[in-house]
Design an enzyme around this catalytic site. Structure first.
Site, PDB file in Angstrom:
ATOM      1  N   SER A 131      11.670  13.274 122.258  1.00 19.47           N
ATOM      2  CA  SER A 131      10.290  12.847 122.014  1.00 19.47           C
ATOM      3  C   SER A 131       9.630  13.808 121.042  1.00 19.47           C
ATOM      4  O   SER A 131      10.016  14.982 120.959  1.00 19.47           O
ATOM      5  CB  SER A 131       9.501  12.833 123.330  1.00 19.47           C
ATOM      6  OG  SER A 131       8.117  12.675 123.096  1.00 19.47           O
ATOM      7  N   TYR A 144       7.329  17.973 130.562  1.00 18.13           N
ATOM      8  CA  TYR A 144       7.853  16.942 129.666  1.00 18.13           C
ATOM      9  C   TYR A 144       8.152  17.541 128.289  1.00 18.13           C
ATOM     10  O   TYR A 144       9.231  17.330 127.731  1.00 18.13           O
ATOM     11  CB  TYR A 144       6.850  15.796 129.543  1.00 18.13           C
ATOM     12  CG  TYR A 144       7.390  14.613 128.770  1.00 18.13           C
ATOM     13  CD1 TYR A 144       8.352  13.776 129.320  1.00 18.13           C
ATOM     14  CD2 TYR A 144       6.938  14.332 127.478  1.00 18.13           C
ATOM     15  CE1 TYR A 144       8.859  12.691 128.628  1.00 18.13           C
ATOM     16  CE2 TYR A 144       7.428  13.247 126.777  1.00 18.13           C
ATOM     17  CZ  TYR A 144       8.390  12.436 127.350  1.00 18.13           C
ATOM     18  OH  TYR A 144       8.887  11.365 126.646  1.00 18.13           O
TER      19      TYR A 144
END
Length: 247
Positions: A131, A144
């Site tokens: 990501s 994350y």
């Protein structure tokens, strides 16, 4: 080609699987809840194999990939992942552990099984969906960002190490994609992209054997600027009330 995709029963993974199946490839997908997959897909695509497997279970995901490949595997996409969902300044350590286990150890377990089938043949392609969040430490998304940063660097190292065996490595860094994962977010998602559109872009990048693919281009520009900022300036900018999330 023989292609295995983790987290292939929903979202980006499913969109990738359908794209490859339409083009006649043998595709294996796995998920912790394969019943989420539309049963009509098995009827529609005879070359689709579905497995129940948790990527955090080294033995379970290994058995699934081994059974599908039977010693021959062209492409594995480590797509399974999770986020915390709601952003918060106060760390949720239980959720953080789960994020790290799935997003990092899940990729490691998937790559281990993939390479077990690819290295003897001295050819293959492994890819992971990371990501843009892995390029900076985003507020409210500590675990994350950390997990995706680990995946980015893991792939970067593997892209150097595995050349000797003819293995290509790609790290995919999307911005916001409309999937069940991002639908849990309670914050703004600029340049949100449909999963089917994202899948088309990812497949083109894989065909070109790109080492790192960041998209969409608008998010790529923003994240590059944030990544290259002096960190003191970055912390100042990101401390502004640019996002609305709980304390």
């Amino acid at each position: 080609m023989k292609i295995f995709i983790t987290g292939g029963t929903t979202g980006i993974g499913l969109a990738l699987a359908e794209n490859y199946l339409i083009n006649g490839h043998d595709v294996g997908v796995c998920g912790r809840s394969p019943e989420k997959l539309d049963p009509k897909l098995k009827e529609k695509y005879s070359k689709l194999s579905v497995y129940k497997a948790d990527v955090t279970d080294r033995e379970e995901i290994g058995k699934a990939i081994d059974d599908f490949s039977k010693g021959h595997l062209d492409l594995v996409i480590a797509n399974a992942g999770r986020s915390v969902g709601s952003k918060s300044k106060k760390p949720n350590f239980d959720a953080s552990r789960s994020v790290i286990e799935i997003n990092v150890l899940g990729v490691l377990n998937t790559f281990e099984a993939a390479l077990r089938n690819m290295l003897p043949n001295k050819k293959g392609h492994i890819a992971a969906v990371a990501s843009v969040a892995g390029m900076v430490g985003l507020p409210g998304a500590s675990s994350y960002s950390a997990s995706k940063a680990a995946v980015i660097k893991l792939c970067e190292s593997y892209s150097l190490d595995l050349r000797e065996w003819g293995i290509d490595v790609t790290c995919i860094c999307p911005g916001f994609i409309d999937t069940p994962l991002t639908q849990k977010n309670d914050h703004g998602m600029p340049w949100l992209m449909e999963a089917s559109v994202a899948a088309t872009k990812i497949i083109k990048a894989l065909e070109k054997k790109k080492s790192l693919f960041i998209f969409p281009w608008q998010m790529k520009c923003v994240i590059y600027c944030l990544d290259r900022m002096p960190r003191s300036l970055y912390r100042r900018v990101m401390s502004l009330k640019v996002a609305n999330y709980s304390k």
